[in-house]
Scaffold this motif. Sequence first.
Motif, mmCIF file in Angstrom:
data_model
loop_
_atom_site.group_PDB
_atom_site.id
_atom_site.type_symbol
_atom_site.label_atom_id
_atom_site.label_comp_id
_atom_site.label_asym_id
_atom_site.label_seq_id
_atom_site.Cartn_x
_atom_site.Cartn_y
_atom_site.Cartn_z
ATOM 1 N N UNK A 50 0.973 -1.555 0.219
ATOM 2 C CA UNK A 50 -0.241 -0.404 -0.008
ATOM 3 C C UNK A 50 1.009 1.035 0.081
ATOM 4 N N UNK A 51 1.850 0.921 0.987
ATOM 5 C CA UNK A 51 2.735 2.370 1.171
ATOM 6 C C UNK A 51 3.188 3.052 -0.301
ATOM 7 N N UNK A 52 4.055 1.701 -1.354
ATOM 8 C CA UNK A 52 4.087 1.486 -2.762
ATOM 9 C C UNK A 52 3.615 2.377 -3.245
ATOM 10 N N UNK A 53 2.226 1.728 -3.080
ATOM 11 C CA UNK A 53 0.671 2.278 -4.420
ATOM 12 C C UNK A 53 0.242 3.335 -3.798
ATOM 13 N N UNK A 54 0.264 4.301 -3.066
ATOM 14 C CA UNK A 54 -0.152 5.210 -2.606
ATOM 15 C C UNK A 54 0.749 6.230 -4.019
ATOM 16 N N UNK A 55 1.668 6.471 -3.326
ATOM 17 C CA UNK A 55 1.914 7.642 -4.738
ATOM 18 C C UNK A 55 1.679 7.050 -5.878
ATOM 19 N N UNK A 56 1.180 6.455 -6.583
ATOM 20 C CA UNK A 56 0.999 6.726 -7.670
ATOM 21 C C UNK A 56 -0.742 7.077 -7.857
ATOM 22 N N UNK A 57 -1.350 7.090 -7.105
ATOM 23 C CA UNK A 57 -3.071 7.414 -6.894
ATOM 24 C C UNK A 57 -2.871 8.856 -6.440
ATOM 25 N N UNK A 58 -1.992 9.684 -6.154
ATOM 26 C CA UNK A 58 -2.051 11.273 -5.721
ATOM 27 C C UNK A 58 -2.325 11.344 -7.324
ATOM 28 N N UNK A 59 -3.132 12.179 -6.985
ATOM 29 C CA UNK A 59 -3.891 13.095 -8.995
ATOM 30 C C UNK A 59 -3.219 13.717 -8.867
ATOM 31 N N UNK A 60 -2.199 13.798 -10.386
ATOM 32 C CA UNK A 60 -1.694 14.751 -11.176
ATOM 33 C C UNK A 60 0.487 14.496 -11.319
ATOM 34 N N UNK A 61 0.497 12.978 -10.454
ATOM 35 C CA UNK A 61 1.915 13.051 -10.036
ATOM 36 C C UNK A 61 2.299 11.989 -11.596
ATOM 37 N N UNK A 62 3.544 12.304 -11.691
ATOM 38 C CA UNK A 62 4.237 11.923 -12.177
ATOM 39 C C UNK A 62 4.909 10.722 -12.356
ATOM 40 N N UNK A 63 5.126 9.702 -13.221
ATOM 41 C CA UNK A 63 6.296 8.270 -12.808
ATOM 42 C C UNK A 63 6.967 8.487 -12.375
ATOM 43 N N UNK A 64 8.299 9.610 -13.091
ATOM 44 C CA UNK A 64 8.620 10.048 -12.331
ATOM 45 C C UNK A 64 8.927 10.753 -10.907
ATOM 46 N N UNK A 65 7.373 11.541 -10.788
ATOM 47 C CA UNK A 65 7.685 11.869 -9.913
ATOM 48 C C UNK A 65 7.800 10.569 -8.180
ATOM 49 N N UNK A 66 6.566 9.715 -8.742
ATOM 50 C CA UNK A 66 6.819 8.163 -8.192
ATOM 51 C C UNK A 66 8.223 7.710 -7.606
ATOM 52 N N UNK A 67 8.892 7.743 -9.191
ATOM 53 C CA UNK A 67 9.935 7.009 -9.132
ATOM 54 C C UNK A 67 10.739 7.587 -8.023
ATOM 55 N N UNK A 68 11.329 8.967 -8.015
ATOM 56 C CA UNK A 68 11.835 10.012 -7.140
ATOM 57 C C UNK A 68 11.331 9.411 -5.353
ATOM 58 N N UNK A 69 9.824 9.540 -5.056
ATOM 59 C CA UNK A 69 9.597 9.355 -3.873
ATOM 60 C C UNK A 69 10.187 7.719 -3.059
ATOM 61 N N UNK A 70 9.483 6.951 -4.082
ATOM 62 C CA UNK A 70 10.564 5.397 -3.515
ATOM 63 C C UNK A 70 11.858 5.298 -3.713
ATOM 64 N N UNK A 71 12.612 6.261 -4.178
ATOM 65 C CA UNK A 71 14.062 6.215 -3.835
ATOM 66 C C UNK A 71 14.161 7.238 -2.681
ATOM 67 N N UNK A 72 13.666 7.984 -2.248
ATOM 68 C CA UNK A 72 13.912 8.685 -1.318
ATOM 69 C C UNK A 72 13.133 7.833 -0.100
ATOM 70 N N UNK A 73 12.205 6.825 -0.744
ATOM 71 C CA UNK A 73 12.321 5.913 0.893
ATOM 72 C C UNK A 73 13.120 5.044 1.178
#
Length: 169
Positions: free
Chosen positions: A105-128
């Motif tokens: 779920x934690x890894x899925x939540x960033x993908x479900x945020x409206x307006x977030x790009x794939x690059x931003x999700x990748x950055x969130x995952x890498x920071x996590x």
Amino acid sequence: VLSDIGPYAQFAAMMAWLPTYYHEALDMPLAKAGMIVGVLPGAGVVMLVLAGALTLRVAKRRPFLVAPGVIVGLAGVLSVLATGTPVLYLAMVLLAFGCWFYVPVLLTVPMEIPGVSEQQVAIMWSVLMSLGSLGAFFTPLLVGAGRDIFGSYVPGLLLFAVFSWSLLV
């Protein structure tokens, strides 16, 4: 990202020091202590698969964060204080639940945020993963230092059990 640091750090501390703690505190053979703690990664895999399957059927995400958030700290405390009892095995399974059930779920939540790009999700995952790994690197060192200072693993292990409630907070 901050919610993940506590459970991940606790997992690293428990994996690193619980076998030695059980060996020293209970005179448990090191092989048996390692086997008991070895339940954590095995049960963790089961929890990841179960959580992944359940997230496909359950629309709400909050229960996947709250339930492990409550249990992770309690299971950590039990794994330190319930030594020498059958509850210890239950504590290991609950600790695996608390440390791994929320991850899909934690890894899925960033993908479900409206307006977030794939690059931003990748950055969130890498920071996590980077911050979590950094915490997991220092945690065993801090528990070991606590052992040197206080003469026991208990203060350090309990500290990270409490810190793991960052997931709930």
